[in-house]
Design an enzyme around this catalytic site. Structure first.
Site, PDB file in Angstrom:
ATOM      1  N   GLU A   1     -39.416  25.606 -17.515  1.00 17.01           N
ATOM      2  CA  GLU A   1     -38.008  25.889 -17.836  1.00 17.01           C
ATOM      3  C   GLU A   1     -37.884  27.209 -18.600  1.00 17.01           C
ATOM      4  O   GLU A   1     -37.081  27.354 -19.526  1.00 17.01           O
ATOM      5  CB  GLU A   1     -37.382  24.734 -18.639  1.00 17.01           C
ATOM      6  CG  GLU A   1     -37.574  23.349 -18.050  1.00 17.01           C
ATOM      7  CD  GLU A   1     -36.892  23.129 -16.706  1.00 17.01           C
ATOM      8  OE1 GLU A   1     -36.120  24.011 -16.267  1.00 17.01           O
ATOM      9  OE2 GLU A   1     -37.145  22.085 -16.077  1.00 17.01           O
TER      10      GLU A   1
ATOM     11  N   GLY B   1     -22.560  11.565 -11.172  1.00 10.17           N
ATOM     12  CA  GLY B   1     -21.601  10.628 -11.720  1.00 10.17           C
ATOM     13  C   GLY B   1     -22.107   9.856 -12.921  1.00 10.17           C
ATOM     14  O   GLY B   1     -21.335   9.199 -13.609  1.00 10.17           O
TER      15      GLY B   1
ATOM     16  N   GLY C   1     -40.293  23.329  -6.544  1.00 15.93           N
ATOM     17  CA  GLY C   1     -41.569  22.771  -6.963  1.00 15.93           C
ATOM     18  C   GLY C   1     -42.210  23.494  -8.133  1.00 15.93           C
ATOM     19  O   GLY C   1     -43.412  23.454  -8.307  1.00 15.93           O
ATOM     20  N   LYS C   2     -41.388  24.115  -8.974  1.00 19.28           N
ATOM     21  CA  LYS C   2     -41.986  24.914 -10.043  1.00 19.28           C
ATOM     22  C   LYS C   2     -42.665  24.048 -11.098  1.00 19.28           C
ATOM     23  O   LYS C   2     -43.710  24.429 -11.615  1.00 19.28           O
ATOM     24  CB  LYS C   2     -40.962  25.867 -10.654  1.00 19.28           C
ATOM     25  CG  LYS C   2     -40.015  25.238 -11.607  1.00 19.28           C
ATOM     26  CD  LYS C   2     -38.997  26.221 -12.119  1.00 19.28           C
ATOM     27  CE  LYS C   2     -37.854  25.464 -12.770  1.00 19.28           C
ATOM     28  NZ  LYS C   2     -38.278  24.391 -13.696  1.00 19.28           N
TER      29      LYS C   2
ATOM     30  N   MET D   1     -33.876  25.947  -7.630  1.00 24.45           N
ATOM     31  CA  MET D   1     -34.146  24.539  -7.891  1.00 24.45           C
ATOM     32  C   MET D   1     -34.868  23.923  -6.688  1.00 24.45           C
ATOM     33  O   MET D   1     -34.746  24.395  -5.579  1.00 24.45           O
ATOM     34  CB  MET D   1     -32.823  23.781  -8.073  1.00 24.45           C
ATOM     35  CG  MET D   1     -32.107  24.076  -9.360  1.00 24.45           C
ATOM     36  SD  MET D   1     -30.512  23.256  -9.339  1.00 24.45           S
ATOM     37  CE  MET D   1     -31.013  21.635  -8.756  1.00 24.45           C
ATOM     38  N   ASP D   2     -35.598  22.874  -6.955  1.00 22.91           N
ATOM     39  CA  ASP D   2     -36.287  22.117  -5.899  1.00 22.91           C
ATOM     40  C   ASP D   2     -37.450  22.870  -5.276  1.00 22.91           C
ATOM     41  O   ASP D   2     -37.980  22.441  -4.258  1.00 22.91           O
ATOM     42  CB  ASP D   2     -35.329  21.719  -4.752  1.00 22.91           C
ATOM     43  CG  ASP D   2     -34.189  20.838  -5.230  1.00 22.91           C
ATOM     44  OD1 ASP D   2     -34.324  20.261  -6.322  1.00 22.91           O
ATOM     45  OD2 ASP D   2     -33.191  20.725  -4.509  1.00 22.91           O
TER      46      ASP D   2
END
Ligand SMILES: [Zn+2]
Length: 243
Positions: A106, A198, A33-34, A30-31
């Site tokens: 994804e 949350g 930059g895909k 994750m993160d």
């Protein structure tokens, strides 16, 4: 085929003598930059006059779009486990549109069958496929779609944007955090992603180095001295230098 045997095809004439298409898979934590890279590849292809189809599922925007953390976004076709991706392309063709390439974001969520359908588009229809997905789930095991892409893709590339663990080591693995603690059991797919902690339930994800993933250590504070804190400092420095 209709040409006399003595005529040598002009080199580089891709329109009449299609070059072999490719299935390329880019993956990372994750993160990394895909989605940004997915949109960049789409942009580069379309600038060459090629026409593409963008696919996604469960994008962070919760709508049929590919969107990235840096603010880029383009509409896309949402797929689910029952979608035959070959039919999506054929529908475009039936509507009189070209499909020279397909960008799939994804891609870790694809089924085995869908990855095989993408490979068929490459081999039988000369459509280039660029797939982008997470490498491993929160248990540090390959996602099903990722595994099949590793098996079938012509090219597999780890995305080179470096994500850092809170300790500063390269972040390779995704941790699922529920109520402030790392969990290792549960459903493979819980898309919390950028939903603020949350707001839906208290599930979030954090990228860790292998050592801290094994230990389940999330850092000295809930957010940690991570990239957000650093970029905030950089912003402050920029403001100072402008004056
Ligand atoms: Zn670490």
């Amino acid at each position: 085929m209709s040409q006399p045997p003595s005529v040598v095809p002009a080199s580089g004439d891709r329109r009449r003598h299609a070059a072999p298409a490719h299935l390329t898979f880019f993956h990372g934590p994750m993160d990394c930059g895909k989605s940004t890279l997915a949109l960049q590849v789409d942009h580069n292809q379309s600038r060459q006059g090629r026409q593409g189809l963008r696919l996604t599922q469960g994008d962070r925007s919760r709508s049929p779009r590919i969107s990235s953390r840096v603010g880029l976004s383009r509409e896309a076709v949402e797929v689910d486990a029952g979608t035959d991706v070959r039919l999506l392309v054929r529908d475009r063709w039936a509507g009189g549109h070209r499909v020279d390439y397909v960008v799939v974001d994804e891609a870790q969520f694809l089924t085995d069958r869908q990855v095989e359908q993408l490979a068929e588009l490459v081999d039988e229809s000369h459509v280039d496929v660029y797939a982008f997905g997470l490498t491993t789930d929160f248990r540090a095991q390959l996602f099903p779609g990722t595994r099949r892409l590793f098996e079938l893709a012509d090219t597999v590339q780890r995305i080179q944007v470096e994500v850092l663990c809170w300790c500063g080591a390269p972040g390779l693995l995704n941790a699922r955090v529920v109520d402030g603690a790392m969990v290792r059991v549960g459903e493979t797919v819980v898309v919390a992603d950028t939903v603020p902690s949350g707001s839906v339930d208290d599930t979030r994800y954090q990228v860790l180095c292998r050592r801290h993933h094994v230990r389940g250590q999330l850092g000295p504070t809930p957010t940690g001295p991570g990239q957000l804190a650093l970029s905030g400092q950089q912003l402050a420095d920029d403001e100072v230098s402008v004056r």
